[in-house]
Design a protein around this motif. Structure first.
Motif, PDB file in Angstrom:
ATOM      1  N   ASN A 134     -10.386   6.914  -3.729  1.00 32.14           N
ATOM      2  CA  ASN A 134     -10.477   6.005  -4.083  1.00 32.14           C
ATOM      3  C   ASN A 134     -11.290   5.106  -5.161  1.00 32.14           C
ATOM      4  OD1 ASN A 134      -9.208   5.353  -0.892  1.00 32.14           O
ATOM      5  ND2 ASN A 134     -10.914   4.401  -0.534  1.00 32.14           N
TER       6      ASN A 134
ATOM      7  N   VAL B  39      -2.073  -4.106  -3.068  1.00 39.69           N
ATOM      8  CA  VAL B  39      -3.366  -3.488  -1.750  1.00 39.69           C
ATOM      9  C   VAL B  39      -4.483  -2.451  -3.295  1.00 39.69           C
ATOM     10  CG1 VAL B  39      -3.737  -1.128  -0.941  1.00 39.69           C
ATOM     11  CG2 VAL B  39      -1.764  -3.044  -0.608  1.00 39.69           C
TER      12      VAL B  39
ATOM     13  N   ASN C  46      -8.145   9.508   0.336  1.00 35.50           N
ATOM     14  CA  ASN C  46      -8.990   9.208   0.472  1.00 35.50           C
ATOM     15  C   ASN C  46      -9.937   9.198  -1.107  1.00 35.50           C
ATOM     16  OD1 ASN C  46      -9.891   8.017   3.571  1.00 35.50           O
ATOM     17  ND2 ASN C  46      -9.288   6.602   2.006  1.00 35.50           N
TER      18      ASN C  46
ATOM     19  N   ASN D   9     -14.264   6.435   6.908  1.00 35.23           N
ATOM     20  CA  ASN D   9     -13.872   6.975   6.972  1.00 35.23           C
ATOM     21  C   ASN D   9     -14.260   8.327   5.850  1.00 35.23           C
ATOM     22  OD1 ASN D   9     -10.805   5.929   5.537  1.00 35.23           O
ATOM     23  ND2 ASN D   9     -11.293   5.094   4.597  1.00 35.23           N
TER      24      ASN D   9
ATOM     25  N   ALA E  57      -8.161   0.007  -2.746  1.00 38.24           N
ATOM     26  CA  ALA E  57      -9.093   0.661  -2.061  1.00 38.24           C
ATOM     27  C   ALA E  57      -9.762   0.576  -1.978  1.00 38.24           C
ATOM     28  CB  ALA E  57      -8.766   2.500  -2.606  1.00 38.24           C
TER      29      ALA E  57
ATOM     30  N   VAL F 219      -5.586   4.907   9.358  1.00 36.25           N
ATOM     31  CA  VAL F 219      -4.674   5.271   8.804  1.00 36.25           C
ATOM     32  C   VAL F 219      -4.396   3.875   7.757  1.00 36.25           C
ATOM     33  CG1 VAL F 219      -2.438   6.850   7.305  1.00 36.25           C
ATOM     34  CG2 VAL F 219      -3.992   7.361   9.938  1.00 36.25           C
TER      35      VAL F 219
HETATM   36  C1  KPL Z   1      -5.984   2.827   3.570  1.00 36.25           C
HETATM   37  C2  KPL Z   1      -6.343   4.200   2.159  1.00 36.25           C
HETATM   38  C3  KPL Z   1      -6.397   4.597   1.622  1.00 36.25           C
HETATM   39  C4  KPL Z   1      -5.675   2.268   1.140  1.00 36.25           C
HETATM   40  O1  KPL Z   1      -6.284   2.199   0.143  1.00 36.25           O
HETATM   41  C5  KPL Z   1      -7.916   3.606   2.625  1.00 36.25           C
HETATM   42  O2  KPL Z   1      -8.506   4.232   3.598  1.00 36.25           O
HETATM   43  C6  KPL Z   1      -9.152   2.968   1.946  1.00 36.25           C
HETATM   44  O3  KPL Z   1      -8.880   1.922   1.300  1.00 36.25           O
HETATM   45  O4  KPL Z   1     -10.391   2.980   1.579  1.00 36.25           O
END
Ligand code: KPL
Ligand code: NDP
Length: 348
Positions: A196, A273, A193, A108, A275, A131
């Motif tokens: 995050n 979920v 991001n 990322n 980040a 993604v």
């Molecule tokens: C897909 C996403 C935004 C998910 O949380 C991500 O890229 C991450 O956690 O670093």
């Protein structure tokens, strides 16, 4: 064609598993604890109920990595460590890299490929971008929790490498595409991001964070600074979240009752979920914040632009990394800390 995935964490493990399931020749470089965990194989699932059992995964040992340069040269090397681990991984790569090895930097943010290009100036080094989100609900089980592609960069002088590879890798578990506008795509993913850091400080799941307008307003502030930088750099952001980048801050700052009605797709995210920065901070690791919010600050400064909200977030994450800022910060307190720094949050 031989693939090596270096750094079998969430993304590396998922890519390696999905490519193995597709019948490709894949080996992994993983920490001893990960090798032990995956000794009986790997299970992949996704939010669309696709699944695969990989009964055996092949590892490259530390000893083999120490062999002579090029002795285990592969065709495609997928570097899937975090941005913060790229530099130290470089010293372990020479055995895997021959003159024709193509190296993919799958991080990322911005800038992870710089050191790789410097170390291997004669190799083709490309960016790849993920993604979707990957989590590990239980040991050896990797789950793709959201939609989105693995994108592979088409280089101007050899676009077929990415095109052919995307066709070979593409599967229901790992939707893959190639693109000729990776830089714009990286900025578009970076825009997402930026949240995050907010997620790591809020210390709650991403879905819960997005349901709170105060957090969304903070995220919108961070994104608007990125858009200013993109405009100055003439970068048109492609849509990676079903919405053109320039509209996302407007959309997410909407009042709750409107957002909940029209933003269903954005909050249709697995409720567990979090980040990746949340995971890093929770594990006491150095985060990727300098490559995310920090990249906006740096790129802006190079153009004479200030990105003060992102700068503040970078400082806060570093304070949290040092254990000097407690997490669980509310959206209201975050907003207050941007406006004249008058919030109840204090740290050195
Ligand atoms: C897909 C996403 C935004 C998910 O949380 C991500 O890229 C991450 O956690 O670093
Ligand atoms: N997780 C996600 O959902 C997403 C992540 N990304 C991006 O993908 C990249 C990878 O992230 P992610 O998979 O989550 O990270 P992980 O931390 O889960 O995986 C990286 C793995 O590489 C290992 N590693 C680091 N250095 C070495 C080394 N020298 N030798 C062997 N193993 C090594 C790490 O071990 P150790 O921790 O012990 O150092 C870890 O197991 C990041 O840039 C992230 O931002 C992008 C989209 C989504």
């Amino acid at each position: 064609m031989q693939h090596v995935v270096f750094g079998a964490g969430l993304i590396g493990g998922y890519l390696a598993g999905a490519m193995t399931d597709k019948g490709l020749d894949v080996s992994m470089v993983a920490r001893p604890a990960v090798q032990e965990k995956l000794a009986d194989g790997l299970r992949l699932t996704d939010y669309q109920d696709h699944a695969a059992e990989i009964n055996q995964v092949t590892f490259i040992s530390d000893k083999q990595l120490g062999d002579a340069p090029q002795s285990r040269a592969c065709d495609f090397l997928w570097l899937t460590v975090k941005c913060t681990a790229v530099e130290s991984a470089l010293d372990e790569l020479p055995a895997l890299v021959g003159p024709n090895t193509v190296i993919f930097c799958v991080q990322n943010g911005l800038g992870s490929d710089k050191a790789v290009k410097e170390k291997f100036p004669h190799n083709t080094v490309m960016r790849a971008m993920v993604v979707f989100n990957v989590a590990e609900p239980s040991a050896g089980h990797l789950h793709r929790g959201s939609e989105g592609y693995l994108w592979i960069e088409e280089l101007a002088d050899c676009p077929d490498i990415a095109r052919d590879l995307a066709t070979n890798i593409n599967s229901p578990l790992l939707p893959t595409r190639s693109c000729d506008h990776m830089q714009a795509l990286l900025w578009a993913k970076l825009q997402l991001n930026l949240a995050n850091a907010v997620n790591a400080l809020a210390d709650i799941p991403v879905k819960e964070m997005l349901e709170d307008r105060d957090y969304r307003r903070v995220i919108a502030m961070l994104m608007r600074e990125l858009l200013v930088v993109c405009k100055a750099k003439n970068i048109e952001l492609p849509a990676v979240a079903n919405l053109p980048g320039r509209l996302i801050p407007i959309f997410i700052a909407l009042p709750d009752f409107v957002f909940k009605r029209v933003g269903q797709k954005m909050i249709a995210i697995d409720p567990t979920v979090r980040a990746s920065m949340w995971w890093d901070l929770s594990a006491g690791k150095t985060t990727e914040v300098d490559y995310l919010n920090g990249a906006v600050v740096r790129e802006g400064e190079a153009l004479g632009l200030q990105s003060s909200a992102n700068k503040r977030l970078v400082e806060m994450i570093h304070a949290a990394e040092r254990g000097q800022l407690a997490r669980g910060i509310s959206g209201k307190d975050l907003i207050a800390s941007f406006v004249g720094h008058s919030s109840p949050l204090s740290y050195p």
